[in-house]
Every structure is written in C-alpha cells, then in structure tokens.
Design an enzyme around this catalytic site. Structure first.
Site, mmCIF file in Angstrom:
data_model
loop_
_atom_site.group_PDB
_atom_site.id
_atom_site.type_symbol
_atom_site.label_atom_id
_atom_site.label_comp_id
_atom_site.label_asym_id
_atom_site.label_seq_id
_atom_site.Cartn_x
_atom_site.Cartn_y
_atom_site.Cartn_z
ATOM 1 N N PHE B 151 31.534 46.319 44.722
ATOM 2 C CA PHE B 151 30.256 46.920 45.124
ATOM 3 C C PHE B 151 30.433 48.212 45.897
ATOM 4 O O PHE B 151 29.520 49.020 45.993
ATOM 5 C CB PHE B 151 29.457 45.931 45.992
ATOM 6 N N LYS B 175 32.185 44.887 33.516
ATOM 7 C CA LYS B 175 31.204 44.065 34.239
ATOM 8 C C LYS B 175 31.001 44.729 35.601
ATOM 9 O O LYS B 175 31.869 44.671 36.462
ATOM 10 C CB LYS B 175 31.684 42.624 34.446
ATOM 11 N N SER B 228 38.021 41.692 46.788
ATOM 12 C CA SER B 228 38.665 40.991 47.906
ATOM 13 C C SER B 228 39.961 40.324 47.437
ATOM 14 O O SER B 228 40.142 40.052 46.241
ATOM 15 C CB SER B 228 37.724 39.938 48.466
ATOM 16 N N CYS B 283 38.367 49.997 51.170
ATOM 17 C CA CYS B 283 39.673 49.367 51.337
ATOM 18 C C CYS B 283 40.646 50.290 52.058
ATOM 19 O O CYS B 283 41.734 49.859 52.424
ATOM 20 C CB CYS B 283 40.231 48.922 49.997
ATOM 21 N N GLU B 384 40.272 41.306 57.410
ATOM 22 C CA GLU B 384 39.454 42.403 56.873
ATOM 23 C C GLU B 384 37.987 42.152 57.247
ATOM 24 O O GLU B 384 37.404 41.146 56.850
ATOM 25 C CB GLU B 384 39.587 42.485 55.354
#
Lengths: 130, 484
Positions: B151, B175, B228, B283, B384
């Site tokens: 996202f 996707k 993730s 990230c 994180e």
C-alpha cells in the site's frame, strides 16, 4: 501561504510566471504597434518559464528535496497594483534568488539561479520599455 | 455520491468481477470512500494467468526494440498524466503531493531504464570453446510473472518490476494493494493506451486468496512481492514450494548513526525526511537514531525544534509536510507502540497522538513523535512501527552501533552521518543492510541500481530494479554449435 515544500515553491513560481505573461499580454494589447512585439516577446518568455517551472516540479523531485522548507511565504512577493515591468521582473528575480537558497538539491538550486540570471536580463528589457 | 466499483483487466478488457464481496478504498485524510474494489474470485485470478499465457508467445517473439517502443510511449503517457497520478496516490495513500510526485518520478525512471532493454538483455558468446565449436549465451523471457503490491508506494513499487518484465518479453498479472489500488488501476489504463497487446498485462483486485491462487498457478513462472516480513515469508515459502522464482522484499528497522563530527543542521534536515517523510510508512524510514559520544545533547533539541515545526495536514495541500497514515488500523498500531514506549521507560519528548488537523477531524493523523532514553531492547527500538515515531539511543562508540544493528533481525537500510571518511567507509563495509546512506537519510537506490535488503528484510537472490530485474525476468540459454 507558507512555501514549505519544493512543490509549493514550484507552484508559486508557475503562478508568478502566469501572472507575468498575462501582465505583458495586457500591455501588448494596449501598446502602440512599435512596442507590441516587445511586450508579446516578454509574455512568451514568461509562458515558457511557467512550463519550465512545471517541468522542474515534475522532474527534480527526489527524497532529499522533500526535506521541509522554512522561511518562505508567497506574500513576500506580492505585486503592488500598478507595478511597472521593471518592478515585476525585479520581484520575480528576488523570489527565485530566495528559492535557490532554500532548496537542498544543487540541481534545483541551479535551476532557480538560471531563472534569476534570465530575470536580470528581463529586468533590463522591461526597464528599457518604461 | 456514487462510489465506483473497480474492475479487473483480463485479456485486454476491463471486466466486473463476479464476486459479490467488495471492499471500500478510503481517503486516509477523511476516511470517506473513494471507490470500491472487488474481492475477485480464484477463477478470475486463473483467467488472468491464462490470458497472460495466451499472450506470451507472440509477445516474447516481438523484437525487443519494438517492445521498448511501448515503454517509450508509456513514459510519455506517464509524463502527461503526472499530476493526475500523483494526486491519486495522495488521495488513496495519504502522503503529501510532493512525496507522491517523487514516487511517480521513481516509477517513470524505471520505465526509462527498461527503454534500454534491447541492450540490457543482450547475451554473450565465445568462439572456439573447443576447436570449431562456438558458444552463445542468450537471455530469454520465461513467461507469466505476478506482482503482489504493497500500500505504501502504490505508483512506484510495482514499477520496480513491471517495465522490466514486459520489456524483456514476459507477460504480467498484477494484484494491487487492496488499500491503495486506484493509482495502479489508472496506470493500467495508460498501459493499455500505450497499445500493449491484449493479455500482456493483466490486473486482478482481491485478497490473500487471489494472491495464493496466483502464486500456485502452474503457468506462473515467478512472483515478486513487497510488504511486511511475516507475509513475505509466506509468499517466499509458498511460491517457492510451487516452483516459482521469488523476489520478496520485507519489513525494516533502519538505524541512523550520528557521529560527534556530523554536520548538525544538514543531519537534522535529513533525519526529518527520513523519519517523518511519508508519515514513516516506508521501508527505508529511519526510526532509531544511534547518537554517538554525547552528540544527543546537541542533536535532540535540534530534532525537537525541527519536528515540532512539521506541518501535518491533507496531502493535497501544497504546504503540508506530512500527511495521515493509511488506515485507522495503522493509526491504532502506531498509538500502541507509543504507549508501549512510555510503558517500557523511554522518555516521550514529542507526542504525535491526538493531533488535530483543522477541517479533517476524521483523518488518520499522527504527528511527529520523538522518544529519547530508548534502549535497544525496547519494542520501539526493535520492531517495525511503520509510522512517524523516532527513538534516540545514546551510545558510546561506533562498535556499540554495530552490535545493535547486527542484533536486529532486519537489514534493509542504515545511515551514518559523519565528516570522517574512515568511519563512513568502515560503516559501509561492516553493516549488513542492503542500502547504506552516508550523510543520506533515505538510502533509496535509483532505478538503474538494484533495490533490496538483507536478513529478514529480503528473501531471494536478485533484487528489483536495474540489471538485477533484467536477470530476474530472464533466463540464460547456452547454445553450443559446431558446423560440418
């Protein structure tokens, strides 16, 4: 409005250039035939610079340029009604000078300084029309 | 207001899903719906793969220079639609419009690189490997590839892969993220406008079930994923178990080492964008400062001053410097980490909870948050957070930094701020992270370099972008020939 991002600076630059192009277009409409071409040329120059500012916003944005910017506000460069062409150009040049000092990426700084350099020539052209 | 339900792109046609299940795509600044996406069926995922396979042979035999021309056209379409794509990204993700522009630029840069595919995928040869025998290594595409998108960079991340896959002769099924699918939907329309043959690029909205179906499909040759680490581990294991090539980029915990000789004003500016850019939802976000040798005494007040001045607001407002986080769930998770930081004994110097943004009472806003007196064992120093939360750990020396970074399971990025070439060189040499910044807060490789982490931040061999992507999307065939 505070110009606190690179995008905000570029957007304001585009607005300044658009206003300048419209300013000269109005003068060209009312000018004597021997002056008209000069005003039209100045209008075109500012239209071209508006496109350059848009291109800079599109192409020069990087992670580093996203560092927050402080100390610039659009009301610092508001044009007084009835400003002369020379005053208009000087005001625009002063904005680019300040913008060049604020952005953290050398390439963006060079871009604004190039516009300062161009503006200095436009100031002379505009003053010659006074 | 009517909310549009997005469609899938299969075999060159936008088709409504047969599924009755749908999800809303929300604007993070308002939590108002922007659109609805279908939770597509496994059958639709399978049809997308079959369409891609159907298109494969004619596409792979299209000369690379012709395929590159589609990329040139795509680049121009993206340039022409630049502001529209940036605005869509901001609306669905929340990041500022300037951050969105930066992201779209990064996507385009990958298309730029893929325009050079005729050269990038050239092979090599040797004469007389034995007398009269020559050997040629040819790079060939493999078939259908899949990307499962995150996202946080809806425009950019899929383009670490798509242009390379397509330009090298593969076909593709994307996707998009179910939270931020709209930018990719629009980019898919532009791919069509570039004239791609039917079925070369397909897009299917959906959930984990669709992702699993795509990974398991026997016609799929490879899978790329960014997200993730827990999901990444599943993607890597599941797609590998089904015999696919896999390129999986996971989570991160990035350390910013500030040495006593660092240029403080520039370091502070770089840390602001590293920790609080994209509201910390990237990230490469720096989330823990390792302040060496007492530098925290000067650094901390400077950070607080700069962070307190960050203007939080709606991303489409040009003066906004930090937007909302993507969802209420993300906001709650970030709040939870701030709570936990306090409970574990860190000192909360700047609290972003409860921030009010005039005109946006329902947005997922959290302001810049700074802790000091953080220890390496605290959750905020290890896990994180994916939000604008920065912890400051005071350390004695660089060796202590190495130990802390080494003990962390992630290895995506780390930065050092210093005037010492020796310290910078040693840091670059020793630290096990995929991306190292020297006086750079966000060590983001540009398109012609590979982008990937180490340790639990990456699973696979080859990375996204650049020559690594060309390697990933091609196989090498060796032809040994002798003529009588």
């Amino acid at each position: 409005m505070e110009l606190s991002t690179f995008g905000a600076i570029c957007k304001f630059a585009m607005e300044l250039e658009k206003a300048a192009a419209e300013f000269y277009a109005r003068l060209a409409r009312d000018a004597s035939p021997d002056r008209r071409a000069q005003f039209e040329a100045l209008a075109q120059a500012h239209s071209r610079r508006m496109k350059m500012a848009e291109q800079a916003r599109r192409e020069l944005v990087t992670e580093m340029i996203l560092e927050p910017i402080h100390g610039l506000s659009d009301d610092m460069w508001e044009l007084a009604p009835g400003a002369t062409p020379g005053e208009l150009e000087a005001r625009i040049a002063s904005f680019y000078c300040a913008a060049a000092d604020k952005v953290s990426i050398p390439q963006a700084g060079r871009f604004f300084r190039k516009l300062v350099h161009e503006s200095e020539k436009l100031v002379q052209e505009a003053q010659a029309l006074a | 207001m009517t909310i549009k339900t997005m469609q899938n792109l299969i075999a060159g046609e936008w088709q409504p899903s047969q599924s009755e299940e749908a999800r809303e795509v929300l604007n993070p600044a308002t939590n108002e719906p922007l659109a609805r996406i279908p939770v597509s069926t496994v059958e639709e995922a399978n049809r997308a793969v079959e369409a891609a396979q159907e298109a494969y042979w004619s596409w792979r035999s299209t000369p690379p220079v012709s395929r590159a021309r589609y990329m040139f056209r795509l680049k121009q379409l993206f340039e022409d639609s630049f502001e529209e794509l940036a605005e869509l990204t901001t609306k669905e993700n929340g990041k500022t419009i300037d951050e969105a522009r930066g992201e779209v630029r990064r996507a385009i840069e990958n298309v730029d690189v893929a325009c050079g595919m005729p050269s990038l995928m050239m092979g090599y040869n040797a004469e007389d490997v034995a007398e009269g025998i020559d050997t040629v290594a040819i790079r060939q595409p493999l078939g259908v590839f899949v990307h499962l998108a995150p996202f946080n960079f809806p425009a950019m991340v899929p383009y670490w892969f798509i242009p390379y896959a397509l330009a090298s002769g593969n076909t593709f099924v994307l996707k998009p993220s179910s939270q931020t699918p709209l930018t990719q939907n629009r980019m898919a329309e532009l791919l069509q406008e570039a004239g791609l043959p039917e079925g070369v690029f397909n897009l299917v909205h959906g959930s984990a079930e669709v992702a699993d179906a795509l990974m398991a499909h026997p016609l799929v040759k490879g899978v790329t994923f960014v997200g993730s680490t827990p999901v990444g581990k599943h993607v890597y294991a599941y797609s590998s178990a089904h015999g696919k090539r896999a390129l999986v980029q996971g989570g991160a915990k990035n350390f910013l080492v500030v040495m006593p000789d660092a240029d403080l004003p520039r370091t502070v500016a770089a840390i602001m964008t590293s920790a609080f850019g994209c509201a910390g939802q990237r990230c490469l976000a720096g989330s823990v400062i390792l302040a060496v040798g007492g530098i925290e005494r000067d650094l901390t007040p400077a950070l607080l001053d700069a962070a307190a001045r960050i203007r939080v607001g709606y991303g489409l407002d040009e003066s906004t410097q930090m937007g909302p986080v993507v969802s209420r769930e993300a906001l709650a998770k970030i709040h939870g980490y701030i709570d936990q930081g306090e409970k574990e004994g860190a000192r909360l110097l700047l609290d972003g909870r409860g921030i009010q943004v005039p005109g946006f009472p329902n947005g997922n806003f959290v302001g810049p948050t700074i802790f000091d007196q953080v220890t390496p064992s605290m959750a905020i120093a290890k896990e994180e957070i994916f939000g604008p939360v920065l912890g400051i750990v005071a350390v004695q020396n660089l060796d202590e930094c190495y130990r802390i970074i080494e003990q962390n399971p992630f290895g995506n990025a780390a930065s050092i701020f210093t005037a010492s070439g020796g310290a910078a060189r040693e840091f670059s040499y020793r630290v096990a992270c995929g991306n190292i910044g020297v006086n750079i807060g966000i060590a983001a490789p540009i398109a012609f370099f590979p982008f990937g982490g180490m340790k639990d931040s990456f699973f696979g061999v080859l990375h996204g972008q650049g020559q690594d992507a060309v390697e990933f999307f091609t196989d090498k065939k060796i032809v040994i020939s002798r003529w009588f």
